[in-house]
Design an enzyme around this catalytic site. Structure first.
Site: not given
Ligand code: GDP
Ligand code: MN
Length: 386
Positions: A100, A188
């Site tokens: 992530y 992101e």
């Protein structure tokens, strides 16, 4: 303003970040055509929500014919209330590891914050709740920007595959550059993937651009209507009226943000629950008032309407005309109360005289009367009105 994955990936690609090759399609035939040049592909629903994979919005295909079938299954599908009208068809990534990476604003520290985790692919909120120490946070000094040192130290702490550091660093620094260039508040990549060949690649992309900066992001601003996923918000945005959806059942229309906020307070204080915030602005003509009713009535949760007009440059007679035009052109089946004061109040009252929309003496009385009518069952759901 959120960007669809394919737009985010275009921005990353232009910034030199490795992303899977691919294109967006609106029909199964287009999807097959795109797949013809790519080999094995992933077909991905383009909707502005996470968790598409779990919802069945991401499917793998090995041939163009399979890509056509998978696209046919995904197009038209509903994911969290949104209908899929586009899919991204892109080279399938042979994923070995999912990390992530996200950058957002830490408003308290006045800095961007880089967050990395080796627990990628899943919802980062879940990781934050169950495993907070698995998220490595790095605050970015705005004077230096994100440095190579910052990135390497963070990747090391997060336990990223060291043989992929070079690729991953290129991706993270590119992500930061795109974020700054596009005035994003959130950027992101989840999953940030390492392939079976040990290469780093951005397998997903999510950007949220600051709406207040759209005036200097003309290339992105042209997609702003497309990026609104709430149908009522879309009508309001096209009409140029500030609108915020709330969770109650009384539609609020007022002229001026301060007046609307005050109206929300009054509605709450007499026991009502606002369904929205709609500001028709100063000097609204009849057509704008009519449009405001169209916006508010297209929310199926609205069971009553309170309109609060304090006329300065807004004229009471124009508002009254707009209200009657709205009543003539649509079937208003919910109680409406109006408070009308200020410029051309008398003329406005004269126009409304004898209609079902006589202004109340004051806002509290107006609100109470709508609430009473709603309790008495007058507020049939507005859904289905045209
Ligand atoms: P989201 O769930 O809406 O955030 O969609 P993502 O783009 O993050 O995809 C969800 C999951 O689908 C990823 O974590 C991967 O496990 C899988 N996935 C997505 N694209 C590919 C791909 O090209 N190849 C493989 N093998 N898996 C993929
Ligand atoms: Mn994702």
């Amino acid at each position: 303003m959120k960007l669809q994955e394919y737009m985010g990936k275009d921005l990353l690609r232009k910034a030199g970040v490795p992303v899977p090759g691919g294109q967006v399609a609106s029909t199964p035939e287009e999807a097959a055509e795109i797949a013809r040049g790519l080999g094995s592909v992933a077909v991905k629903a383009q909707v502005l929500v996470g968790g598409r994979g779990k919802a069945g919005g991401i499917k793998l295909a090995d041939t163009p014919e399979e890509a056509r079938q998978r696209a046919a299954e995904i197009l038209g599908m509903e994911i969290k209330g949104l209908t899929v009208d586009k899919v991204l068809v892109e080279q399938q990534v042979k994923i070995a590891k999912e990390y992530y990476a996200g950058i957002t604003l830490d408003r308290a520290k006045h800095r961007f914050i880089l967050m990395l985790s080796s627990m990628g692919g899943v919802d980062i909120e879940d990781v934050a709740a169950s495993n907070p120490e698995a998220i490595i946070r790095t605050w970015i000094d705005p004077a230096y920007g994100l440095t190579g040192y910052d990135v390497r130290a963070a990747m090391f702490k997060a336990g990223f595959e060291q043989s992929a550091f070079k690729d991953l660093q290129r991706i993270l620094m590119g992500l930061y550059r795109v974020m700054v260039q596009t005035d994003a508040m959130l950027a992101e990549i989840n999953p940030l993937a390492v392939t079976e060949d040990g290469e780093g690649i951005a397998a997903d992309a999510k950007f949220d651009i600051d709406d207040n900066a759209l005036f200097r992001q003309p290339e992105l601003a042209q997609f702003s209507a497309e990026s609104i996923d709430d149908p009522v918000e879309k009508i309001a945005a096209e009409a140029g009226m500030p609108y915020v959806k709330l969770d109650g059942d009384i539609g609020i229309i007022g002229n001026g943000a301060g007046l609307v906020m005050m109206t929300l307070d009054v509605v709450k204080s007499v026991g009502g629950k606002p369904a929205n915030f709609l500001d028709i602005g100063g000097g609204a003509r009849a057509e704008v008032v009519r449009k405001a009713f169209e916006v508010v009535l297209s929310d199926p949760q609205v069971r009553g309407i309170v309109m609060n007009i304090f006329g300065g440059i807004t004229r009471g007679d124009e508002v009254a005309k707009g209200l009657l035009e709205a009543a003539a052109s649509m079937d208003i089946r919910v109680p409406v109360a109006i408070r009308l004061a200020g410029t051309r109040e008398e003329e406005g009252r004269a126009i409304l005289e004898g209609s079902a929309y006589t202004p109340a003496p004051d806002l509290v009385t107006a609100t109470r009367s709508v609430l009473e009518q709603m309790r008495a069952g007058a507020g049939v759901p507005a859904g289905g009105q045209s």
